[in-house]
Design a protein around this motif. Structure first.
Motif, PDB file in Angstrom:
ATOM      1  N   LYS A  47       0.842  -1.212   0.000  1.00 40.51           N
ATOM      2  CA  LYS A  47       0.000   0.000   0.000  1.00 40.51           C
ATOM      3  C   LYS A  47       0.870   1.253   0.000  1.00 40.51           C
ATOM      4  O   LYS A  47       0.581   2.227  -0.699  1.00 40.51           O
ATOM      5  N   GLU A  48       1.934   1.226   0.799  1.00 37.97           N
ATOM      6  CA  GLU A  48       2.851   2.362   0.864  1.00 37.97           C
ATOM      7  C   GLU A  48       3.514   2.606  -0.491  1.00 37.97           C
ATOM      8  O   GLU A  48       3.637   3.756  -0.934  1.00 37.97           O
ATOM      9  N   LEU A  49       3.908   1.526  -1.163  1.00 33.27           N
ATOM     10  CA  LEU A  49       4.543   1.663  -2.479  1.00 33.27           C
ATOM     11  C   LEU A  49       3.567   2.227  -3.509  1.00 33.27           C
ATOM     12  O   LEU A  49       3.938   3.078  -4.316  1.00 33.27           O
ATOM     13  N   TYR A  50       2.320   1.769  -3.478  1.00 33.55           N
ATOM     14  CA  TYR A  50       1.311   2.305  -4.405  1.00 33.55           C
ATOM     15  C   TYR A  50       1.097   3.801  -4.164  1.00 33.55           C
ATOM     16  O   TYR A  50       1.013   4.585  -5.110  1.00 33.55           O
ATOM     17  N   LYS A  51       1.031   4.172  -2.889  1.00 36.06           N
ATOM     18  CA  LYS A  51       0.833   5.589  -2.545  1.00 36.06           C
ATOM     19  C   LYS A  51       2.039   6.418  -3.003  1.00 36.06           C
ATOM     20  O   LYS A  51       1.889   7.480  -3.619  1.00 36.06           O
ATOM     21  N   ASN A  52       3.246   5.925  -2.715  1.00 34.68           N
ATOM     22  CA  ASN A  52       4.465   6.626  -3.131  1.00 34.68           C
ATOM     23  C   ASN A  52       4.577   6.704  -4.646  1.00 34.68           C
ATOM     24  O   ASN A  52       5.047   7.704  -5.190  1.00 34.68           O
ATOM     25  N   LYS A  57       4.563  10.054  -9.383  1.00 32.49           N
ATOM     26  CA  LYS A  57       4.047  10.376 -10.725  1.00 32.49           C
ATOM     27  C   LYS A  57       3.784  11.878 -10.833  1.00 32.49           C
ATOM     28  O   LYS A  57       4.161  12.526 -11.814  1.00 32.49           O
ATOM     29  N   ASN A  58       3.170  12.455  -9.802  1.00 30.16           N
ATOM     30  CA  ASN A  58       2.915  13.904  -9.780  1.00 30.16           C
ATOM     31  C   ASN A  58       4.209  14.699  -9.709  1.00 30.16           C
ATOM     32  O   ASN A  58       4.366  15.715 -10.376  1.00 30.16           O
ATOM     33  N   TRP A  59       5.139  14.241  -8.875  1.00 26.09           N
ATOM     34  CA  TRP A  59       6.445  14.904  -8.772  1.00 26.09           C
ATOM     35  C   TRP A  59       7.118  14.942 -10.134  1.00 26.09           C
ATOM     36  O   TRP A  59       7.627  15.973 -10.557  1.00 26.09           O
ATOM     37  N   ILE A  64       9.580  17.602 -14.561  1.00 29.40           N
ATOM     38  CA  ILE A  64       9.883  17.629 -15.993  1.00 29.40           C
ATOM     39  C   ILE A  64       9.484  18.984 -16.581  1.00 29.40           C
ATOM     40  O   ILE A  64      10.221  19.548 -17.393  1.00 29.40           O
ATOM     41  N   LYS A  65       8.340  19.510 -16.152  1.00 29.85           N
ATOM     42  CA  LYS A  65       7.915  20.848 -16.626  1.00 29.85           C
ATOM     43  C   LYS A  65       8.941  21.904 -16.235  1.00 29.85           C
ATOM     44  O   LYS A  65       9.295  22.772 -17.037  1.00 29.85           O
ATOM     45  N   ILE A  66       9.418  21.842 -14.990  1.00 37.25           N
ATOM     46  CA  ILE A  66      10.420  22.810 -14.517  1.00 37.25           C
ATOM     47  C   ILE A  66      11.706  22.661 -15.331  1.00 37.25           C
ATOM     48  O   ILE A  66      12.274  23.642 -15.809  1.00 37.25           O
ATOM     49  N   ARG A  67      12.156  21.424 -15.485  1.00 35.63           N
ATOM     50  CA  ARG A  67      13.381  21.156 -16.255  1.00 35.63           C
ATOM     51  C   ARG A  67      13.252  21.685 -17.679  1.00 35.63           C
ATOM     52  O   ARG A  67      14.162  22.337 -18.195  1.00 35.63           O
ATOM     53  N   ASN A  68      12.110  21.423 -18.312  1.00 37.53           N
ATOM     54  CA  ASN A  68      11.891  21.877 -19.694  1.00 37.53           C
ATOM     55  C   ASN A  68      11.802  23.398 -19.782  1.00 37.53           C
ATOM     56  O   ASN A  68      12.266  23.997 -20.752  1.00 37.53           O
ATOM     57  N   ARG A  69      11.221  24.010 -18.755  1.00 36.32           N
ATOM     58  CA  ARG A  69      11.127  25.476 -18.721  1.00 36.32           C
ATOM     59  C   ARG A  69      12.532  26.084 -18.640  1.00 36.32           C
ATOM     60  O   ARG A  69      12.850  27.037 -19.350  1.00 36.32           O
ATOM     61  N   ILE A  70      13.378  25.510 -17.794  1.00 35.41           N
ATOM     62  CA  ILE A  70      14.761  25.988 -17.661  1.00 35.41           C
ATOM     63  C   ILE A  70      15.510  25.784 -18.979  1.00 35.41           C
ATOM     64  O   ILE A  70      16.217  26.689 -19.447  1.00 35.41           O
ATOM     65  N   SER A 101       4.730  24.476  -5.818  1.00 32.17           N
ATOM     66  CA  SER A 101       5.795  24.064  -4.899  1.00 32.17           C
ATOM     67  C   SER A 101       6.654  22.992  -5.562  1.00 32.17           C
ATOM     68  O   SER A 101       6.203  22.296  -6.473  1.00 32.17           O
ATOM     69  N   LEU A 102       7.872  22.883  -5.092  1.00 30.85           N
ATOM     70  CA  LEU A 102       8.807  21.904  -5.644  1.00 30.85           C
ATOM     71  C   LEU A 102       8.309  20.482  -5.379  1.00 30.85           C
ATOM     72  O   LEU A 102       8.351  19.618  -6.247  1.00 30.85           O
ATOM     73  N   ILE A 103       7.837  20.238  -4.167  1.00 29.33           N
ATOM     74  CA  ILE A 103       7.208  18.955  -3.823  1.00 29.33           C
ATOM     75  C   ILE A 103       5.926  19.250  -3.059  1.00 29.33           C
ATOM     76  O   ILE A 103       5.876  20.149  -2.233  1.00 29.33           O
ATOM     77  N   ASP A 104       4.885  18.496  -3.358  1.00 34.83           N
ATOM     78  CA  ASP A 104       3.590  18.761  -2.738  1.00 34.83           C
ATOM     79  C   ASP A 104       3.135  17.645  -1.797  1.00 34.83           C
ATOM     80  O   ASP A 104       2.080  17.722  -1.183  1.00 34.83           O
ATOM     81  N   ALA A 105       3.928  16.581  -1.701  1.00 32.23           N
ATOM     82  CA  ALA A 105       3.623  15.466  -0.795  1.00 32.23           C
ATOM     83  C   ALA A 105       4.934  14.762  -0.479  1.00 32.23           C
ATOM     84  O   ALA A 105       5.926  14.933  -1.196  1.00 32.23           O
ATOM     85  N   ILE A 106       4.922  13.973   0.557  1.00 27.58           N
ATOM     86  CA  ILE A 106       6.156  13.321   1.017  1.00 27.58           C
ATOM     87  C   ILE A 106       6.088  11.824   0.740  1.00 27.58           C
ATOM     88  O   ILE A 106       5.068  11.178   0.986  1.00 27.58           O
TER      89      ILE A 106
END
Length: 199
Positions: A47-52, A57-59, A64-70, A101-106
């Motif tokens: 369950k933890e792996l599925y959640k992570n 996936k969102n991260w 990738i958007k940030i990297r491509n923007r740069i 934000s750079l990361i939105d979940a842990i």
């Protein structure tokens, strides 16, 4: 006398059999409890792996958007953003992140750490332990080192010397390439570990 001897022998055999039978039942019960704890630990990790995996996936999409923007700024494809950056009193990371934000979940490792601390991990087969160790080590690498390197550079005064904007952007670009590469790797590690648990 012979009759008493047979009686004692029968009683002794019965006592030994009763003790052995009780030990056998006790062992069966202990094995059942261990198997139950192992199954609960594996399902918690799954369950933890599925959640992570979903968080990652969102991260990955965001990074990738940030990297491509740069990259677009450095390649001269988005001079408007470059001018926006130069017109700030400091490096405004929000311009590069699209005000996200750079990361939105842990990413968590609670189930994995619990399995290790309770010792139930000793019941896992070698391949499962190996897969899970790889996943959680890579996860730690991303969260404790790679993201930290990005933040450390951002909080370094050198990153706010906008006279050297191209140099600064190259540093961020390199860090985001590393991050997205690691995120790609851990995506496949999550998939492999989940498959290993579900076998």
């Amino acid at each position: 006398m012979k009759h008493k001897y047979k009686k004692y022998l029968a009683e002794g055999t019965l006592i030994i059999f009763s003790v052995l039978f009780a030990l056998f039942i006790n062992k069966l019960f202990d094995d059942y409890q261990t198997a139950s704890r192992k199954e609960i630990a594996l399902q918690s990790i799954r369950k933890e792996l599925y959640k992570n995996q979903e968080i990652l996936k969102n991260w990955k999409e965001r990074h990738i958007k940030i990297r491509n923007r740069i990259s677009a700024i450095l390649e001269g494809k988005n001079n408007g953003l470059k001018e926006d950056l130069k017109n700030q009193p400091y490096l405004n990371l929000g311009i590069l992140t699209g005000n996200e934000s750079l990361i939105d979940a842990i990413l968590t490792d609670t189930a994995w750490e619990s399995a290790k601390s309770t010792g139930i991990i000793s019941e896992f087969d070698f391949e499962t332990i190996q897969q899970l160790t790889n996943v959680y080590s890579m996860q730690e690498e991303i969260t404790q080192k790679t993201i930290e390197k990005i933040l450390d550079y951002y909080f370094n005064s050198e990153a706010h010397d906008l006279e050297n904007i191209d140099k600064i952007l190259i540093q961020f670009q390199l860090r985001f390439w590393e991050l997205t590469g690691q995120e790609e790797l851990i995506s496949s590690l999550y998939k492999e570990a989940i498959e290993q648990i579900e076998e």
